[in-house]
Scaffold this motif. Structure first.
Motif, PDB file in Angstrom:
ATOM      1  N   VAL A   1       0.844  -1.195   0.000  1.00  0.00           N
ATOM      2  CA  VAL A   1       0.000   0.000   0.000  1.00  0.00           C
ATOM      3  C   VAL A   1       0.883   1.250   0.000  1.00  0.00           C
ATOM      4  O   VAL A   1       2.023   1.223   0.465  1.00  0.00           O
ATOM      5  N   PRO A   2       0.372   2.365  -0.524  1.00  0.00           N
ATOM      6  CA  PRO A   2       1.152   3.611  -0.488  1.00  0.00           C
ATOM      7  C   PRO A   2       1.403   4.050   0.962  1.00  0.00           C
ATOM      8  O   PRO A   2       0.512   4.021   1.800  1.00  0.00           O
ATOM      9  N   ALA A   3       2.607   4.439   1.261  1.00  0.00           N
ATOM     10  CA  ALA A   3       2.979   4.932   2.593  1.00  0.00           C
ATOM     11  C   ALA A   3       4.279   5.700   2.472  1.00  0.00           C
ATOM     12  O   ALA A   3       5.058   5.498   1.540  1.00  0.00           O
TER      13      ALA A   3
ATOM     14  N   GLU B   1      10.612  -1.799  -4.441  1.00  0.00           N
ATOM     15  CA  GLU B   1       9.565  -0.843  -4.803  1.00  0.00           C
ATOM     16  C   GLU B   1       9.543   0.335  -3.840  1.00  0.00           C
ATOM     17  O   GLU B   1       9.416   1.493  -4.257  1.00  0.00           O
ATOM     18  N   ALA B   2       9.638   0.048  -2.530  1.00  0.00           N
ATOM     19  CA  ALA B   2       9.646   1.126  -1.546  1.00  0.00           C
ATOM     20  C   ALA B   2      10.832   2.058  -1.775  1.00  0.00           C
ATOM     21  O   ALA B   2      10.710   3.288  -1.669  1.00  0.00           O
ATOM     22  N   ASP B   3      11.972   1.477  -2.106  1.00  0.00           N
ATOM     23  CA  ASP B   3      13.159   2.283  -2.356  1.00  0.00           C
ATOM     24  C   ASP B   3      12.980   3.131  -3.609  1.00  0.00           C
ATOM     25  O   ASP B   3      13.359   4.314  -3.630  1.00  0.00           O
ATOM     26  N   ALA B   4      12.382   2.535  -4.649  1.00  0.00           N
ATOM     27  CA  ALA B   4      12.156   3.279  -5.890  1.00  0.00           C
ATOM     28  C   ALA B   4      11.177   4.429  -5.685  1.00  0.00           C
ATOM     29  O   ALA B   4      11.278   5.465  -6.359  1.00  0.00           O
TER      30      ALA B   4
ATOM     31  N   ALA C   1       4.060   1.647   7.994  1.00  0.00           N
ATOM     32  CA  ALA C   1       3.278   0.526   7.480  1.00  0.00           C
ATOM     33  C   ALA C   1       4.128  -0.727   7.668  1.00  0.00           C
ATOM     34  O   ALA C   1       5.228  -0.826   7.114  1.00  0.00           O
ATOM     35  N   VAL C   2       3.648  -1.659   8.489  1.00  0.00           N
ATOM     36  CA  VAL C   2       4.436  -2.839   8.850  1.00  0.00           C
ATOM     37  C   VAL C   2       4.006  -4.022   7.999  1.00  0.00           C
ATOM     38  O   VAL C   2       2.823  -4.367   7.942  1.00  0.00           O
ATOM     39  N   TYR C   3       4.974  -4.643   7.354  1.00  0.00           N
ATOM     40  CA  TYR C   3       4.749  -5.840   6.543  1.00  0.00           C
ATOM     41  C   TYR C   3       5.550  -6.990   7.138  1.00  0.00           C
ATOM     42  O   TYR C   3       6.748  -6.836   7.411  1.00  0.00           O
ATOM     43  N   CYS C   4       4.881  -8.131   7.312  1.00  0.00           N
ATOM     44  CA  CYS C   4       5.546  -9.273   7.944  1.00  0.00           C
ATOM     45  C   CYS C   4       5.202 -10.557   7.205  1.00  0.00           C
ATOM     46  O   CYS C   4       4.041 -10.808   6.874  1.00  0.00           O
ATOM     47  N   CYS C   5       6.215 -11.371   6.974  1.00  0.00           N
ATOM     48  CA  CYS C   5       6.020 -12.692   6.391  1.00  0.00           C
ATOM     49  C   CYS C   5       7.063 -13.629   6.970  1.00  0.00           C
ATOM     50  O   CYS C   5       8.231 -13.264   7.113  1.00  0.00           O
ATOM     51  N   GLY C   6       6.624 -14.834   7.314  1.00  0.00           N
ATOM     52  CA  GLY C   6       7.541 -15.803   7.898  1.00  0.00           C
ATOM     53  C   GLY C   6       6.793 -16.874   8.662  1.00  0.00           C
ATOM     54  O   GLY C   6       5.592 -17.094   8.425  1.00  0.00           O
ATOM     55  N   PRO C   7       7.448 -17.532   9.610  1.00  0.00           N
ATOM     56  CA  PRO C   7       6.786 -18.576  10.398  1.00  0.00           C
ATOM     57  C   PRO C   7       5.600 -18.028  11.181  1.00  0.00           C
ATOM     58  O   PRO C   7       5.562 -16.834  11.530  1.00  0.00           O
ATOM     59  N   GLU C   8       4.641 -18.887  11.473  1.00  0.00           N
ATOM     60  CA  GLU C   8       3.437 -18.465  12.173  1.00  0.00           C
ATOM     61  C   GLU C   8       3.751 -17.823  13.518  1.00  0.00           C
ATOM     62  O   GLU C   8       3.105 -16.847  13.914  1.00  0.00           O
TER      63      GLU C   8
END
Length: 302
Positions: A101-103, A124-127, A180-187
């Motif tokens: 999302v835009p932030a 993308e965030a860096d760009a 804006a916090v994005y998280c992916c990984g183990p449960e």
């Protein structure tokens, strides 16, 4: 669904294989955005979802990274041991249930193979010129795919914390409520971040544990006018399929979003691992592979 050739297979890290998939005719692959995943349709009816981790601007190929898991149900083991360069695999997608999302500020938290959707998000965030940070944890440094190239490219914006060197990620000091916090990984990591941060954007590779009571109910299929009985030991998807109604599905465990269906009446009992709390509260759609009904009857756009 389309067939793509394995143009390259390489070792990205300990127990992590990278696949480069191209159209056999040389045609461009479909466009995608950071956070998207594809379904690999493997022998024996296996379908597994893998995040795209290459450059969205490169339409010549798709790139995925696959962890060989010891308790694999067959998908990752086949990718590691059964696929070779030159093989053709059937692929569905891409779909994006984890969009960026835009932030103005982002905090990315990745654990293990959860780095895969984060790699193009960081780019993308860096760009975009956004203020961003990445905190990346894993079992060991050798097991952490992309760690070296991320630190080389982005410097101190990237913090790599292998567990055998630093312990678990220090979430209490890392998390930033203004980003804006994005998280992916183990449960376990996702649950820990969700417990500390409201509105976090997550993607799960494994479903949440379903401990809810299972009762029978009826489902009306609005497009055909049929009403089906869904027993306690069968999902809506299984019931609809048994009645001969074609429904697109993939993971069958509430993580991919393929079977998302519009709800026209009744209140869904959401048991998926995908919809946000706002989406659940709206009751507009549901994942019929795992979710059920809060009442005696649902009306679905099927």
């Amino acid at each position: 669904m389309t067939g793509l050739v394995v143009a390259r297979k390489e070792k990205l890290a300990e127990d992590v294989a990278g696949l480069t998939l191209r159209d056999p005719s040389g045609a461009p692959v479909p466009a995608w955005t950071p956070g998207a995943h594809i379904d690999l349709c493997l022998p024996g009816g296996l379908e597994r979802q893998y995040s795209l981790c290459g450059d969205p601007a490169d339409r010549s190929a798709w790139s995925i990274a696959v962890l060989c898991e010891p308790d694999s149900r067959g998908g990752s083991a086949f990718v590691h041991n059964g696929l070779s360069e030159g093989d053709v695999v059937r692929v569905r997608g891409p779909r994006n249930n984890f969009p960026l999302v835009p932030a103005s500020r982002y905090l990315f938290v990745a654990g293990g193979i959860g780095i895969t959707p984060i790699v193009p998000m960081v780019a993308e965030a860096d760009a975009r010129g956004a203020d961003w940070r990445l905190c990346y944890g894993g079992r060991t440094r050798a097991s952490m795919a992309f760690a070296g190239e991320l630190t080389a490219k982005y410097g101190d914006r990237v913090t790599v914390l292998p567990q055998d060197e630093h312990g678990l990620l220090p979430l209490d000091t890392l998390l930033d409520s203004t980003a804006a916090v994005y998280c992916c990984g183990p449960e376990a990591l996702i649950q820990a971040v969700e417990a500390r941060c409201a509105g976090v954007h997550v993607e799960r590779f494994t479903p949440k544990q379903d401990t809810g009571e299972r009762t029978a109910f009826e489902v009306e299929l609005a497009n055909s006018g049929r009403t089906l009985h869904v027993p306690a030991d069968r999902s809506i998807l299984e019931t609809v399929e048994a009645a001969g109604v074609p429904v697109l599905s993939s993971c069958r465990e509430g993580t991919c979003g393929t079977c998302e269906t519009e709800v026209l009446g009744g209140t869904p009992d959401h048991r998926d691992s995908l919809l946000t709390e706002a989406e659940r509260a709206s009751g507009e759609t549901m994942m019929i592979c795992v979710s059920r009904s809060c009442g005696p009857r649902l009306v679905l756009e099927l």
